[in-house]
Design a protein around this motif. Structure first.
Motif, mmCIF file in Angstrom:
data_model
loop_
_atom_site.group_PDB
_atom_site.id
_atom_site.type_symbol
_atom_site.label_atom_id
_atom_site.label_comp_id
_atom_site.label_asym_id
_atom_site.label_seq_id
_atom_site.Cartn_x
_atom_site.Cartn_y
_atom_site.Cartn_z
ATOM 1 N N MET A 3 -69.032 -3.518 -1.891
ATOM 2 C CA MET A 3 -69.800 -2.310 -2.188
ATOM 3 C C MET A 3 -70.463 -1.770 -0.940
ATOM 4 O O MET A 3 -70.436 -0.584 -0.668
ATOM 5 N N GLN A 6 -68.040 -0.193 1.422
ATOM 6 C CA GLN A 6 -67.575 1.111 0.930
ATOM 7 C C GLN A 6 -68.625 2.183 1.192
ATOM 8 O O GLN A 6 -68.316 3.287 1.604
ATOM 9 N N LYS A 7 -69.870 1.796 0.972
ATOM 10 C CA LYS A 7 -70.932 2.761 1.172
ATOM 11 C C LYS A 7 -71.010 3.191 2.636
ATOM 12 O O LYS A 7 -71.154 4.362 2.945
ATOM 13 N N MET A 10 -68.388 5.656 3.545
ATOM 14 C CA MET A 10 -68.682 7.005 3.064
ATOM 15 C C MET A 10 -69.662 7.701 3.985
ATOM 16 O O MET A 10 -69.533 8.868 4.291
ATOM 17 N N ASP A 171 -60.706 9.452 -25.630
ATOM 18 C CA ASP A 171 -61.683 8.371 -25.416
ATOM 19 C C ASP A 171 -63.091 8.908 -25.274
ATOM 20 O O ASP A 171 -64.051 8.297 -25.732
ATOM 21 N N TRP A 270 -67.820 17.022 -8.206
ATOM 22 C CA TRP A 270 -67.497 15.726 -8.816
ATOM 23 C C TRP A 270 -66.006 15.466 -8.872
ATOM 24 O O TRP A 270 -65.571 14.364 -9.118
ATOM 25 N N LYS A 271 -65.201 16.522 -8.638
ATOM 26 C CA LYS A 271 -63.736 16.365 -8.795
ATOM 27 C C LYS A 271 -63.143 15.585 -7.653
ATOM 28 O O LYS A 271 -63.471 15.823 -6.514
ATOM 29 N N ARG B 97 -61.466 1.131 -21.311
ATOM 30 C CA ARG B 97 -61.644 2.113 -20.236
ATOM 31 C C ARG B 97 -63.117 2.438 -20.118
ATOM 32 O O ARG B 97 -63.842 2.404 -21.104
ATOM 33 N N GLY B 136 -76.272 -4.498 -10.641
ATOM 34 C CA GLY B 136 -76.035 -4.564 -9.199
ATOM 35 C C GLY B 136 -75.652 -3.245 -8.566
ATOM 36 O O GLY B 136 -75.066 -3.214 -7.485
ATOM 37 N N LEU B 137 -75.946 -2.118 -9.239
ATOM 38 C CA LEU B 137 -75.562 -0.828 -8.679
ATOM 39 C C LEU B 137 -76.775 0.055 -8.398
ATOM 40 O O LEU B 137 -76.678 1.273 -8.409
ATOM 41 N N ASN B 139 -78.115 0.954 -5.811
ATOM 42 C CA ASN B 139 -77.963 1.911 -4.705
ATOM 43 C C ASN B 139 -76.901 2.967 -4.967
ATOM 44 O O ASN B 139 -76.593 3.775 -4.102
ATOM 45 N N PHE B 140 -76.284 2.913 -6.137
ATOM 46 C CA PHE B 140 -75.160 3.819 -6.392
ATOM 47 C C PHE B 140 -75.457 4.828 -7.489
ATOM 48 O O PHE B 140 -74.558 5.466 -8.009
ATOM 49 N N TYR B 143 -73.915 8.328 -7.187
ATOM 50 C CA TYR B 143 -72.478 8.457 -6.928
ATOM 51 C C TYR B 143 -71.764 9.014 -8.146
ATOM 52 O O TYR B 143 -72.104 8.695 -9.275
ATOM 53 N N TYR B 144 -70.767 9.855 -7.878
ATOM 54 C CA TYR B 144 -69.893 10.292 -8.956
ATOM 55 C C TYR B 144 -68.871 9.185 -9.214
ATOM 56 O O TYR B 144 -68.500 8.464 -8.281
ATOM 57 N N LYS B 146 -65.760 9.138 -9.326
ATOM 58 C CA LYS B 146 -64.589 9.132 -8.445
ATOM 59 C C LYS B 146 -64.827 8.313 -7.171
ATOM 60 O O LYS B 146 -63.870 7.812 -6.584
ATOM 61 N N SER B 147 -66.078 8.184 -6.732
ATOM 62 C CA SER B 147 -66.334 7.432 -5.502
ATOM 63 C C SER B 147 -66.617 5.962 -5.767
ATOM 64 O O SER B 147 -66.965 5.235 -4.851
ATOM 65 N N LEU B 148 -66.522 5.532 -7.014
ATOM 66 C CA LEU B 148 -66.790 4.132 -7.327
ATOM 67 C C LEU B 148 -65.470 3.398 -7.586
ATOM 68 O O LEU B 148 -64.506 3.994 -8.048
ATOM 69 N N SER B 149 -65.466 2.093 -7.292
ATOM 70 C CA SER B 149 -64.267 1.304 -7.557
ATOM 71 C C SER B 149 -64.163 1.039 -9.062
ATOM 72 O O SER B 149 -65.102 1.269 -9.814
ATOM 73 N N MET B 152 -66.821 -1.261 -10.307
ATOM 74 C CA MET B 152 -68.130 -0.612 -10.301
ATOM 75 C C MET B 152 -68.252 0.353 -11.474
ATOM 76 O O MET B 152 -69.299 0.453 -12.110
ATOM 77 N N ARG B 155 -68.956 -1.533 -14.457
ATOM 78 C CA ARG B 155 -70.361 -1.960 -14.440
ATOM 79 C C ARG B 155 -71.266 -0.841 -14.940
ATOM 80 O O ARG B 155 -72.222 -1.088 -15.673
#
Lengths: 271, 261
Positions: A3, A6-7, A10, A171, A270-271, B97, B136-137, B139-140, B143-144, B146-149, B152, B155
């Motif tokens: 994590m 990754q941050k 970015m 969903d 967000w896209k 999902r 554990g997120l 700091n995130f 985030y949108y 799309k930028s998370l694994s 994550m 989570r």
């Protein structure tokens, strides 16, 4: 660990974006001009080898002169503003109606069954054929042109909106149900955000269609407007003025399209 | 195999968070075949139950019944001793999902269940932030998705499920879409959180080792009926990985696998 790394990556991307223009960026800009330069050169060469072609093609120099003079030509801008005014009005009216119709149809299958056959029949009609009817009813002023523009813009938004509503992931709807979303909450927190991107790409297209409708209508008949200018200039075989007017049209509608794209990127980050 | 208790005395019902009595479900298109065939089941307060079975055996149907997404054709469902519709108030449902809304930042996704309940904005923010920290997120939050694994995002979905402090947690293969390593980490974290909160968990999976390693009690469904229902011998606290190495694991695994065929 992953994590954190990754941050960091970015953050460093954002840093390099802020650092300003690099050489690759300049090369990219120059590359974008190449097709235009090639086109003008070919145009110039064609006339060089066969001067009689300039009767149809005009010349790069003459068109440039027209463009230069048009900047301070109040008569020219009166026509431009007449067209643009009608374009913006039809863009606005058509969009509002199209979005409202698209969403309400999507919410009720019964309304959809009643309206859809008429909508697809009307949409398959070549709208320019309606111009004489609208002009007969609404006159040679703004109202007639706006009606033609609206008849195009409406359907762009109507169909984009419907496609957007259909893109709701089952969903997500299931999640909304398990969270006990009210109808109102489902509409504002799920349906509308999902539909937004389609609405926006519809709006972007809609401006081009509004201009198409308005100019077509002006070509059929109008008191003023860029469509009328083109008719007038081509009847007088003033090809430099025809091309010059077309270039202005492209610059204005391309500019609006570009700005809309920037706004879209901002809103849809967000896209 | 332990006999499934049929009688429910008023006393035990109080301690039961979920009771199914003679519940049958058949799908509208095909009323002849029953997805659930006369199922009776009691799940105690705070129990961690895994439902296993081949696909189409009715595992998810049980979760959907409890969540109120479908109605039983016959039979009775009671949640916390009340009618299902009433007792359903504090149920959390988690899917395979993540179902995050991509136009909302992580924080806003976690706040969503609270919005639907009309919790004031200030409290929403504080609770969502607390849950994100717990998974554990911390700091995130901005985030949108799309930028998370993948891990994550799941989570965040877990935080979104916990944020309502559900007393019953329905989980439909929540870790199935993750790679082995991420999955183990999430399973560990989940067990830790569960131990802190004392919620009842009903966990659907078709991964038998996962069911044995995580749950107090494993229920196997086959052709709409319960064909196995027993407590796991491992006790708490436990680590999913050490359970797999336990000699008793092999015995339980073999027994259930033979039932599944």
């Amino acid at each position: 660990m992953t994590m954190i790394s990754q941050k960091q990556s970015m953050v460093s991307e954002a840093d390099s974006a802020r650092a300003g223009w690099r050489r690759e960026d300049w090369t990219q800009v120059i590359e974008r001009f190449i097709p235009g330069i090639v086109f003008v050169t070919l145009w110039w060469i064609a006339i060089r080898f066969n001067p009689s072609l300039s009767f149809y093609l005009s010349t790069p120099g003459d068109v440039a002169t027209f463009l230069g003079e048009s900047v301070s030509d109040s008569e020219f801008w009166r026509n431009v503003s007449s067209t643009m005014q009608a374009t913006f009005i039809s863009f606005f009216i058509g969009s509002v109606l199209g979005i409202a119709a698209g969403i309400s149809v999507s919410l009720s299958p019964r309304v959809e069954a009643a309206i859809e056959p008429y909508a697809s029949a009307l949409n398959s009609l070549p709208r320019i054929a309606l111009a004489p009817v609208f002009i007969a009813f609404l006159g040679l002023g703004t109202a007639g042109k706006v009606a033609v523009g609206v008849s195009l813009v409406f359907f762009v938004l109507y169909y984009n909106c419907r496609a957007g509503v259909k893109s709701v992931d089952p969903d997500w709807s299931m999640l909304a149900r398990t969270l006990n979303f009210s109808k109102r909450k489902t509409f504002f927190s799920l349906l509308l955000p999902v539909t937004w991107p389609s609405i926006f790409s519809g709006l972007r297209l809609a401006f081009t269609y509004a201009l198409l409708g308005v100019v077509s209508s002006e070509i059929v008949a109008a008191r003023a407007g860029m469509g009328q200018l083109i008719m007038l200039y081509s009847a007088q075989f003033r090809m430099d003025a025809v091309y010059g007017t077309l270039i202005w049209m492209g610059v204005i509608s391309g500019g609006v399209y570009w700005i809309a794209g920037r706004v879209e990127k901002r809103i849809m980050s967000w896209k | 195999m332990r006999a499934v208790e049929k009688e429910v005395s008023p006393d035990t019902e109080k301690a039961c968070s979920v009771v199914l009595e003679d519940v049958s479900v058949s799908f509208s298109g095909n009323p002849g075949t029953k997805v659930l065939d006369n199922i009776s089941l009691q799940i105690r307060e705070g129990e961690f139950v895994a439902l296993v079975g081949k696909s189409g055996c009715g595992k998810t149907t049980i979760l959907n019944l409890l969540a109120g997404l479908i109605e039983p054709k016959q039979g009775n469902i009671r949640i916390h001793g009340k009618e299902a519709a009433e007792g359903r108030e504090h149920i959390g449902y988690m899917f395979a999902r993540d179902c995050l809304f991509p136009w909302r930042r992580a924080q806003k996704n976690v706040e969503m269940p609270l919005e639907a309940k009309g919790v004031p904005a200030e409290e929403r923010r504080a609770r969502a932030r607390r849950e994100l920290k717990r998974v554990g997120l911390g700091n995130f939050a901005d985030y949108y998705p799309k930028s998370l694994s993948h891990g994550m995002r799941q989570r965040v979905a877990i935080a979104r499920t916990w944020v309502l402090d559900p007393d019953i947690l329905l989980m439909d293969e929540p870790f199935a879409a993750l790679d082995a390593q991420t999955r183990l980490t999430l399973e560990r974290d989940f067990l830790k959180q569960w131990a802190e909160r004392a919620s009842t968990v009903i966990f659907v999976t078709h991964d038998l080792p996962e069911a044995i390693a995580l749950a107090d009690r494993v229920i196997v469904l086959g052709k709409g009926k319960i064909i196995y229902d027993d407590k796991m011998p491992f006790g708490w606290p436990r680590d999913p990985e050490t359970v797999l190495a336990d000699p008793r694991f092999g015995k339980v695994f073999a027994e259930i696998r033979d039932l599944l065929g």
